[in-house]
Design a protein around this motif. Structure first.
Motif, PDB file in Angstrom:
ATOM      1  N   GLN A 203       0.798  -1.220   0.000  1.00 52.78           N
ATOM      2  CA  GLN A 203       0.000   0.000   0.000  1.00 52.78           C
ATOM      3  C   GLN A 203       0.835   1.278   0.000  1.00 52.78           C
ATOM      4  O   GLN A 203       0.294   2.376  -0.134  1.00 52.78           O
ATOM      5  N   VAL A 204       2.146   1.164   0.131  1.00 50.30           N
ATOM      6  CA  VAL A 204       3.019   2.344   0.156  1.00 50.30           C
ATOM      7  C   VAL A 204       3.079   2.935  -1.245  1.00 50.30           C
ATOM      8  O   VAL A 204       3.384   2.233  -2.215  1.00 50.30           O
ATOM      9  N   PRO A 205       2.780   4.227  -1.399  1.00 42.50           N
ATOM     10  CA  PRO A 205       2.834   4.850  -2.717  1.00 42.50           C
ATOM     11  C   PRO A 205       4.253   4.845  -3.282  1.00 42.50           C
ATOM     12  O   PRO A 205       5.223   4.887  -2.526  1.00 42.50           O
ATOM     13  N   PRO A 206       4.373   4.789  -4.612  1.00 48.66           N
ATOM     14  CA  PRO A 206       5.707   4.714  -5.232  1.00 48.66           C
ATOM     15  C   PRO A 206       6.617   5.873  -4.859  1.00 48.66           C
ATOM     16  O   PRO A 206       7.812   5.690  -4.725  1.00 48.66           O
ATOM     17  N   HIS A 207       6.083   7.051  -4.656  1.00 49.60           N
ATOM     18  CA  HIS A 207       6.930   8.203  -4.361  1.00 49.60           C
ATOM     19  C   HIS A 207       7.492   8.168  -2.929  1.00 49.60           C
ATOM     20  O   HIS A 207       8.295   9.003  -2.555  1.00 49.60           O
TER      21      HIS A 207
END
Length: 59
Positions: free
Chosen positions: A52-56
């Motif tokens: 769930q961690v965003p790519p940025h």
């Protein structure tokens, strides 16, 4: 307002019309009842959380 020749809609007609306009407010069954418990994804919580961690935010 209804005229002298018009009748009031019955309760089921009101409910049908409301469903046409707004859709089903509450389903008859929950998603848990509809899904096969064996078919659910069995990932552990840490794996799900890391996905769930965003790519940025790196990873």
């Amino acid at each position: 307002m209804t005229g002298p020749d018009e009748r009031l809609p019955s309760d089921w007609e009101k409910a049908r019309r409301r469903a046409e306009v707004f859709g089903e407010v509450l389903p008859e069954t929950t998603r848990d009842e509809r899904e096969d418990p064996e078919a659910r994804d069995r990932r552990d919580g840490d794996t799900w959380l890391k996905e769930q961690v965003p790519p940025h935010h790196g990873g």
